[in-house]
Design a protein around this motif. Structure first.
Motif, PDB file in Angstrom:
ATOM      1  N   LYS A 313       0.806  -1.212   0.000  1.00  0.00           N
ATOM      2  CA  LYS A 313       0.000   0.000   0.000  1.00  0.00           C
ATOM      3  C   LYS A 313       0.844   1.270   0.000  1.00  0.00           C
ATOM      4  CE  LYS A 313      -3.663  -2.316   2.614  1.00  0.00           C
ATOM      5  NZ  LYS A 313      -4.273  -2.466   3.953  1.00  0.00           N
ATOM      6  N   ILE A 314       0.320   2.269  -0.704  1.00  0.00           N
ATOM      7  CA  ILE A 314       0.854   3.626  -0.665  1.00  0.00           C
ATOM      8  C   ILE A 314      -0.222   4.489  -0.024  1.00  0.00           C
ATOM      9  CG2 ILE A 314       1.629   5.590  -2.046  1.00  0.00           C
ATOM     10  CD1 ILE A 314       2.320   3.490  -4.249  1.00  0.00           C
ATOM     11  N   ILE A 315       0.140   5.263   0.994  1.00  0.00           N
ATOM     12  CA  ILE A 315      -0.842   6.084   1.710  1.00  0.00           C
ATOM     13  C   ILE A 315      -0.418   7.545   1.651  1.00  0.00           C
ATOM     14  CG2 ILE A 315      -1.935   6.563   3.945  1.00  0.00           C
ATOM     15  CD1 ILE A 315      -1.524   3.628   4.662  1.00  0.00           C
ATOM     16  N   ILE A 316      -1.357   8.415   1.283  1.00  0.00           N
ATOM     17  CA  ILE A 316      -1.134   9.860   1.339  1.00  0.00           C
ATOM     18  C   ILE A 316      -2.100  10.406   2.379  1.00  0.00           C
ATOM     19  CG2 ILE A 316      -1.025  12.016   0.052  1.00  0.00           C
ATOM     20  CD1 ILE A 316      -0.681  10.436  -2.482  1.00  0.00           C
ATOM     21  N   LYS A 317      -1.556  10.914   3.477  1.00  0.00           N
ATOM     22  CA  LYS A 317      -2.382  11.318   4.625  1.00  0.00           C
ATOM     23  C   LYS A 317      -2.074  12.761   5.000  1.00  0.00           C
ATOM     24  CE  LYS A 317      -3.457   9.975   9.413  1.00  0.00           C
ATOM     25  NZ  LYS A 317      -4.917   9.805   9.203  1.00  0.00           N
ATOM     26  N   GLY A 318      -3.073  13.650   4.903  1.00  0.00           N
ATOM     27  CA  GLY A 318      -2.818  15.033   5.269  1.00  0.00           C
ATOM     28  C   GLY A 318      -3.911  15.975   4.829  1.00  0.00           C
ATOM     29  N   ALA A 319      -3.604  17.258   4.908  1.00  0.00           N
ATOM     30  CA  ALA A 319      -4.569  18.301   4.582  1.00  0.00           C
ATOM     31  C   ALA A 319      -4.404  18.745   3.130  1.00  0.00           C
ATOM     32  CB  ALA A 319      -4.422  19.468   5.560  1.00  0.00           C
ATOM     33  N   CYS A 320      -4.639  20.048   2.867  1.00  0.00           N
ATOM     34  CA  CYS A 320      -4.727  20.528   1.492  1.00  0.00           C
ATOM     35  C   CYS A 320      -3.433  20.376   0.706  1.00  0.00           C
ATOM     36  CB  CYS A 320      -5.180  21.989   1.477  1.00  0.00           C
ATOM     37  SG  CYS A 320      -4.150  23.093   2.457  1.00  0.00           S
ATOM     38  N   ASP A 321      -2.256  20.499   1.373  1.00  0.00           N
ATOM     39  CA  ASP A 321      -1.001  20.411   0.621  1.00  0.00           C
ATOM     40  C   ASP A 321      -0.843  19.046  -0.039  1.00  0.00           C
ATOM     41  OD1 ASP A 321       1.228  19.921   3.505  1.00  0.00           O
ATOM     42  OD2 ASP A 321      -0.866  19.382   3.195  1.00  0.00           O
ATOM     43  N   LEU A 322      -1.141  17.982   0.694  1.00  0.00           N
ATOM     44  CA  LEU A 322      -1.024  16.644   0.124  1.00  0.00           C
ATOM     45  C   LEU A 322      -2.160  16.334  -0.845  1.00  0.00           C
ATOM     46  CD1 LEU A 322       0.222  14.852   3.325  1.00  0.00           C
ATOM     47  CD2 LEU A 322       1.410  14.885   1.141  1.00  0.00           C
ATOM     48  N   LYS A 323      -3.327  16.891  -0.567  1.00  0.00           N
ATOM     49  CA  LYS A 323      -4.460  16.658  -1.464  1.00  0.00           C
ATOM     50  C   LYS A 323      -4.203  17.266  -2.841  1.00  0.00           C
ATOM     51  CE  LYS A 323      -9.481  16.969  -1.745  1.00  0.00           C
ATOM     52  NZ  LYS A 323     -10.734  17.342  -1.045  1.00  0.00           N
ATOM     53  N   VAL A 324      -3.685  18.499  -2.873  1.00  0.00           N
ATOM     54  CA  VAL A 324      -3.405  19.139  -4.156  1.00  0.00           C
ATOM     55  C   VAL A 324      -2.258  18.419  -4.857  1.00  0.00           C
ATOM     56  CG1 VAL A 324      -2.743  21.285  -5.300  1.00  0.00           C
ATOM     57  CG2 VAL A 324      -4.255  21.350  -3.320  1.00  0.00           C
ATOM     58  N   MET A 325      -1.236  18.035  -4.109  1.00  0.00           N
ATOM     59  CA  MET A 325      -0.119  17.299  -4.698  1.00  0.00           C
ATOM     60  C   MET A 325      -0.613  16.036  -5.396  1.00  0.00           C
ATOM     61  SD  MET A 325       3.064  15.356  -2.813  1.00  0.00           S
ATOM     62  CE  MET A 325       2.108  13.833  -2.600  1.00  0.00           C
ATOM     63  N   GLU A 336      -5.987   7.365   0.185  1.00  0.00           N
ATOM     64  CA  GLU A 336      -5.930   8.791   0.499  1.00  0.00           C
ATOM     65  C   GLU A 336      -6.712   9.069   1.777  1.00  0.00           C
ATOM     66  OE1 GLU A 336      -7.609  10.269  -3.122  1.00  0.00           O
ATOM     67  OE2 GLU A 336      -5.652  10.596  -4.040  1.00  0.00           O
ATOM     68  N   GLU A 337      -6.064   9.718   2.733  1.00  0.00           N
ATOM     69  CA  GLU A 337      -6.715  10.096   3.987  1.00  0.00           C
ATOM     70  C   GLU A 337      -6.581  11.612   4.141  1.00  0.00           C
ATOM     71  OE1 GLU A 337      -5.656   5.869   6.225  1.00  0.00           O
ATOM     72  OE2 GLU A 337      -5.185   7.756   7.231  1.00  0.00           O
ATOM     73  N   PHE A 338      -7.533  12.337   3.552  1.00  0.00           N
ATOM     74  CA  PHE A 338      -7.470  13.788   3.512  1.00  0.00           C
ATOM     75  C   PHE A 338      -8.545  14.410   4.410  1.00  0.00           C
ATOM     76  CE2 PHE A 338      -4.326  13.415   0.584  1.00  0.00           C
ATOM     77  CZ  PHE A 338      -4.677  13.058  -0.708  1.00  0.00           C
ATOM     78  N   THR A 339      -8.487  15.729   4.531  1.00  0.00           N
ATOM     79  CA  THR A 339      -9.558  16.466   5.191  1.00  0.00           C
ATOM     80  C   THR A 339     -10.878  16.134   4.505  1.00  0.00           C
ATOM     81  OG1 THR A 339      -8.047  18.272   5.736  1.00  0.00           O
ATOM     82  CG2 THR A 339     -10.411  18.767   5.767  1.00  0.00           C
TER      83      THR A 339
END
Length: 620
Positions: A313-325, A336-339
């Motif tokens: 698994k690859i996980i991207i967890k965070g707020a707007c900076d990671l979501k836009v990236m 994806e675990e975003f706001t």
């Protein structure tokens, strides 16, 4: 005829109307004033179409020669009668005939069109000078041609739909995504435009003034939200708005550009089917059926050619900076675990991505989780879920930018800590209570009352924000709790100050980031499980920021995504698909000259621009 200010679409005949002469019989004579009018109308957000009896290829070659082919949409150019063609054209564009004008030199064509659409405005060519005079006298409000571009997307989509033999299959294939947002005051101009102009999907027909809408959005007793939609064909932006009070919808409306996608039913189901008194006619009624399954579909499972792909698994967890990236990567198989917006309360759940919270919430017993939900109205039951502790995780992407931003509260009875809200405004400080109850500071769309705040203060005490040493300590704890083979990749905050900062919460933030970054860099040298993406490597100057030190222009996020993809390739052996850099440049060019200018000059032309100009323009 209705006033020109009500026109949304003009349908043009060509021969002896738009130009002099008949194209199929010989040379025609262009009318410069008409060509200029098309450009003026487009700048005003008036869309232009064609209904002409001509050969399509010959006509489009002539329009290309005149430099205006791209300024028309839904062109109907053939030898069939015009009445039904115009009716279909208006229907496909999702417009009302009362807002459409058909110009033709043949009165028979005009009457035929009006036979099929009795509310259609019709006129002979002598109306053209009046149009020119009127639209030259009022300010243009769409010089970036947003309305034209939206209809180009709709045109592409309509063609794909007609080519599909199964409408349901088409809807599933469209990959429609709907998001609901709550920072309505910041977008009040667009919301007011929707409330004022929307008819076909305006269920309550309440035409509030802009100042009344703004007050409504600030009223803690009213739940408001605006709706954005995108699909595989494009991004439609803000297309809907609702206002819900005491279980009844005051406003519930959507732009015609989403007709047929089921967006209104999705939002109605999302709101749990509140009372809705429909006023007048609407093209689609909503009901108590579930959300349309084709909207916000879960990622598709890859069933073919997976032999050369990593199953970790690859996980991207965070707020707007990671979501836009992540928008620049194909994250179909990425967790994806975003706001997100809580379903029950409509509040923003951002704090689940703060280390104080994710280090403990996953391991809490059910009774404690229930207590946190009961004691803290800013929490949501979905926030306890995370995949970062799964044993088959290859790499987790996290951001340090949220860490010094949130305030930390300690539960008095057991020392349990929770991070929430801007640290500068403690919920336990009575000096800020009025700001919270009146939504004058960041509340994450929660409706705080004085009674609740006092109860919260009885159970929790404020500890401030995390120090750099505490952040490092939390990183070390995460290393211990995750699989020993899992890599942790952190995005580091900007050490370059944002000079236009007006937010007290961000004063001196670049110095805080410098202190945190130095300690994380040191830790990364000591532990090969820690990877770093340093935003400071990509920031060239103030032009790379938008509205605060944590928000950047798209080039920065593209560079972050590229670096992230390098790490993914290194760790998993497989590279994610990534949007071309030409996509980024195309976006920048379009921002500067609009879609029409972009396509008139041909994208290949920009590839021939001297290197120095590219460096200066795009800050390579």
């Amino acid at each position: 005829m209705n006033s020109f200010q009500n026109i949304k679409l003009i349908i043009w005949d060509l021969d002896n109307t738009f130009w002099s002469g008949i194209l199929s019989e010989g040379p025609i004579v262009p009318v410069p004033e008409n060509i200029a009018l098309i450009k003026i109308l487009t700048d005003h957000g008036i869309v232009n179409s064609i209904c002409s009896k001509n050969d399509l290829n010959q006509t489009e070659r002539k329009l290309e020669e005149l430099g205006i082919n791209d300024l028309f949409v839904f062109k109907s150019i053939n030898w069939e009668p015009k009445g039904q063609r115009i009716s279909k054209l208006i229907h496909d564009m999702g417009l009302r005939p009362v807002n459409c004008l058909f110009i033709d030199d043949n009165i028979v064509n005009l009457k035929e069109a009006q036979y099929y659409e009795k509310d259609l405005m019709i006129a002979e060519p002598d109306v053209i000078p009046e149009l020119f005079k009127f639209f030259n006298s009022v300010p243009a409000n769409d010089k970036k041609h947003k309305r034209l571009n939206n209809y180009k997307i709709l045109e592409q989509k309509t063609l794909a739909k007609e080519a599909s033999s199964d409408n349901l299959a088409f809807l599933f294939d469209s990959d429609t995504h709907v998001e609901i947002h709550h920072d309505c005051v910041q977008h009040i101009d667009r919301i007011y435009e929707l409330v004022s102009r929307t008819n076909q999907l305006n269920y309550t027909k309440v035409r509030s003034k802009q100042e009344d809408l703004e007050s409504l959005c600030q009223d803690s007793s009213v739940k408001t939200g605006y709706v954005t939609v995108c699909d595989k064909y494009g991004d439609y932006g803000i297309v809907g708005f609702y206002a819900l009070k005491a279980g009844q919808l005051i406003h519930f409306l959507f732009s015609c550009r989403t007709i047929g996608q089921g967006v209104e039913q999705y939002v109605y189901a999302y709101l749990n089917y509140p009372i809705l008194n429909v006023v007048g006619e609407v093209v689609n009624l909503v009901n108590n059926e579930p959300k349309p399954a084709w909207i916000n579909q879960p990622p598709k499972n890859e069933t073919d050619d997976t032999s050369n792909k990593s199953h970790k698994k690859i996980i991207i967890k965070g707020a707007c900076d990671l979501k836009v990236m992540s928008q620049y990567l194909n994250t179909e198989n990425v967790i994806e675990e975003f706001t997100y917006t809580g379903i029950e309360k409509g509040n923003w759940i951002e704090h689940q991505n703060h280390s104080v919270n994710y280090l403990q919430w996953h391991f809490l017993p059910p009774t404690t989780k229930t207590e946190l939900l009961d004691e803290c109205i800013f929490n949501d039951k979905e926030m306890f879920k995370t995949s970062i502790y799964d044993q088959d995780v290859s790499i987790i992407f996290l951001s340090t930018m949220i860490e010094p931003n949130l305030g930390i509260y300690r539960r008095k009875k057991d020392g349990l800590k929770i991070a929430f809200g801007e640290y500068l405004y403690p919920l336990t400080d009575s000096n800020f209570w009025d700001l919270y109850t009146n939504n004058k500071i960041f509340t994450a769309q929660n409706h705080f009352t004085l009674e609740w705040i006092k109860k919260f203060c009885e159970k929790y005490e404020f500890e401030g924000r995390l120090s750099s040493d505490q952040i490092i300590s939390n990183i070390k704890e995460l290393l211990q709790k995750t699989n020993s083979q899992t890599k942790l990749c952190y995005i580091l905050g900007s050490e370059i100050p944002f000079e236009k900062n007006k937010q007290d919460n961000y004063q001196g933030r670049h110095l805080i980031y410098k202190e945190i970054n130095d300690k994380i860099r040191k830790l990364a040298k000591e532990n090969n499980r820690i990877l770093l993406i340093d935003v400071n490597e990509f920031i060239h100057g103030q032009e790379d920021f938008t509205n605060n030190i944590n928000h950047f222009h798209r080039r920065i996020y593209y560079e972050l995504a590229t670096k992230a993809n390098e790490y993914i390739t290194e760790v998993t052996g497989n590279k994610l698909k990534q949007k071309s850099r030409l996509f980024l440049y195309r976006k920048d060019v379009i921002d500067r000259i609009g879609y029409t200018g972009f396509y008139q000059t041909k994208f290949w032309h920009y590839l021939r621009i001297p290197i120095k100009f590219l460096i200066r323009t795009f800050r390579l």
